[in-house]
Design a protein around this motif. Structure first.
Motif, short mmCIF file in Angstrom:
data_model
loop_
_atom_site.label_atom_id
_atom_site.label_comp_id
_atom_site.label_asym_id
_atom_site.label_seq_id
_atom_site.Cartn_x
_atom_site.Cartn_y
_atom_site.Cartn_z
N THR A 31 -1.68 14.20 -7.61
CA THR A 31 -2.54 13.03 -7.44
C THR A 31 -1.99 11.88 -8.27
O THR A 31 -1.53 12.10 -9.40
N GLU A 32 -2.04 10.71 -7.70
CA GLU A 32 -1.55 9.52 -8.40
C GLU A 32 -2.56 8.39 -8.22
O GLU A 32 -3.05 8.15 -7.12
N LEU A 33 -2.83 7.70 -9.30
CA LEU A 33 -3.72 6.54 -9.29
C LEU A 33 -2.86 5.29 -9.46
O LEU A 33 -2.02 5.22 -10.36
N SER A 34 -3.06 4.32 -8.59
CA SER A 34 -2.38 3.04 -8.72
C SER A 34 -3.41 1.94 -8.57
O SER A 34 -4.49 2.16 -8.04
N ALA A 35 -3.08 0.76 -9.04
CA ALA A 35 -4.03 -0.35 -9.00
C ALA A 35 -3.31 -1.63 -8.57
O ALA A 35 -2.10 -1.77 -8.74
N TYR A 36 -4.10 -2.53 -8.01
CA TYR A 36 -3.56 -3.84 -7.65
C TYR A 36 -4.67 -4.87 -7.72
O TYR A 36 -5.85 -4.54 -7.60
N ASN A 37 -4.27 -6.11 -7.93
CA ASN A 37 -5.20 -7.23 -8.00
C ASN A 37 -5.33 -7.90 -6.64
O ASN A 37 -4.36 -8.00 -5.89
N VAL A 38 -6.51 -8.36 -6.34
CA VAL A 38 -6.76 -9.14 -5.13
C VAL A 38 -6.74 -10.61 -5.55
O VAL A 38 -7.41 -11.00 -6.49
N VAL A 39 -5.93 -11.39 -4.83
CA VAL A 39 -5.80 -12.82 -5.14
C VAL A 39 -6.28 -13.64 -3.94
O VAL A 39 -6.66 -13.09 -2.92
N ALA A 72 -0.49 -12.11 -0.15
CA ALA A 72 -0.11 -11.62 -1.48
C ALA A 72 -0.91 -10.37 -1.85
O ALA A 72 -0.38 -9.43 -2.44
N SER A 73 -2.17 -10.34 -1.48
CA SER A 73 -3.00 -9.15 -1.74
C SER A 73 -2.50 -7.95 -0.95
O SER A 73 -2.46 -6.83 -1.46
N LEU A 74 -2.13 -8.18 0.31
CA LEU A 74 -1.60 -7.10 1.14
C LEU A 74 -0.30 -6.55 0.56
O LEU A 74 -0.10 -5.34 0.48
N VAL A 75 0.59 -7.43 0.14
CA VAL A 75 1.86 -7.01 -0.44
C VAL A 75 1.61 -6.23 -1.74
O VAL A 75 2.25 -5.21 -1.99
N ALA A 76 0.67 -6.69 -2.55
CA ALA A 76 0.34 -5.98 -3.80
C ALA A 76 -0.20 -4.59 -3.49
O ALA A 76 0.16 -3.61 -4.16
N GLN A 77 -1.05 -4.48 -2.48
CA GLN A 77 -1.60 -3.18 -2.09
C GLN A 77 -0.49 -2.25 -1.61
O GLN A 77 -0.41 -1.09 -2.02
N GLN A 78 0.38 -2.75 -0.75
CA GLN A 78 1.46 -1.92 -0.21
C GLN A 78 2.43 -1.49 -1.31
O GLN A 78 2.89 -0.35 -1.34
N ASP A 79 2.74 -2.39 -2.24
CA ASP A 79 3.63 -2.05 -3.34
C ASP A 79 2.99 -0.99 -4.24
O ASP A 79 3.66 -0.06 -4.69
N SER A 80 1.72 -1.13 -4.48
CA SER A 80 1.00 -0.17 -5.32
C SER A 80 1.03 1.23 -4.72
O SER A 80 1.34 2.21 -5.41
N THR A 81 0.74 1.34 -3.44
CA THR A 81 0.74 2.67 -2.82
C THR A 81 2.16 3.21 -2.63
O THR A 81 2.37 4.42 -2.69
N LYS A 82 3.13 2.32 -2.45
CA LYS A 82 4.53 2.75 -2.35
C LYS A 82 4.97 3.39 -3.66
O LYS A 82 5.58 4.46 -3.67
N ARG A 83 4.64 2.75 -4.77
CA ARG A 83 5.00 3.31 -6.08
C ARG A 83 4.30 4.65 -6.32
O ARG A 83 4.89 5.59 -6.84
N ALA A 84 3.04 4.74 -5.89
CA ALA A 84 2.30 6.00 -6.05
C ALA A 84 2.96 7.11 -5.23
O ALA A 84 3.11 8.24 -5.71
N ALA A 85 3.34 6.82 -4.00
CA ALA A 85 4.00 7.81 -3.15
C ALA A 85 5.32 8.26 -3.74
O ALA A 85 5.66 9.45 -3.72
N GLN A 86 6.08 7.32 -4.30
CA GLN A 86 7.35 7.67 -4.93
C GLN A 86 7.14 8.56 -6.16
O GLN A 86 7.88 9.52 -6.37
N ASP A 87 6.13 8.26 -6.95
CA ASP A 87 5.82 9.09 -8.12
C ASP A 87 5.41 10.50 -7.70
O ASP A 87 5.83 11.49 -8.31
#
Length: 124
Positions: free
Chosen positions: A78-86, A91-106
């Motif tokens: 299990t991995e927890l990631s976070a992102y800010n909504v702007v 930009a919010s969509l990109v932040a969300q996708q980057d956050s889950t991408k990093r979680a999947a890689q971890d």
């Protein structure tokens, strides 16, 4: 074996790279099946009840089987990631996708470690 959704795609491709696989299932001695679940929760609110930060949890349950389908080991990561909504939806969509991408890689790296330990303990 393919894993559903964008996060599953990232997890599968990272595992293919980490495990030095070609991604093909035919002719392999082992099969790795992964079920990936994602949940998201708003954690920061403004005065007008607008959510400004999300925590996303990725939960991966995996099963390693031999070529005959006999289950060898299972596990969960299990991995927890976070992102800010702007203000910018893009930009919010990109932040969300980057956050889950990093979680999947971890998660992929931790599954690789789990499998490495299992193979080390069960080598012939």
């Amino acid at each position: 074996e393919p894993i559903a959704d964008r996060d599953g795609y990232e997890l599968r491709n990272t595992l293919i790279d980490l495990l030095h696989s070609d991604g093909e299932t035919s002719g392999k001695a082992y099969r790795l099946k992964i079920v990936l679940n994602e949940s998201s929760q708003g954690i920061a609110l403004q005065n007008d009840a607008t959510i400004t930060r999300y925590n996303t949890t990725l939960d991966a349950r995996y099963t390693l089987s031999d070529a005959r389908g006999n289950m060898l080991t299972t596990g969960t990561q299990t991995e927890l990631s976070a992102y800010n909504v702007v203000n910018s939806p893009y930009a919010s969509l990109v932040a969300q996708q980057d956050s889950t991408k990093r979680a999947a890689q971890d998660i992929a790296q931790r599954i690789q470690l789990d499998l490495g330990v299992w193979f080390r303990q069960h080598r012939k």
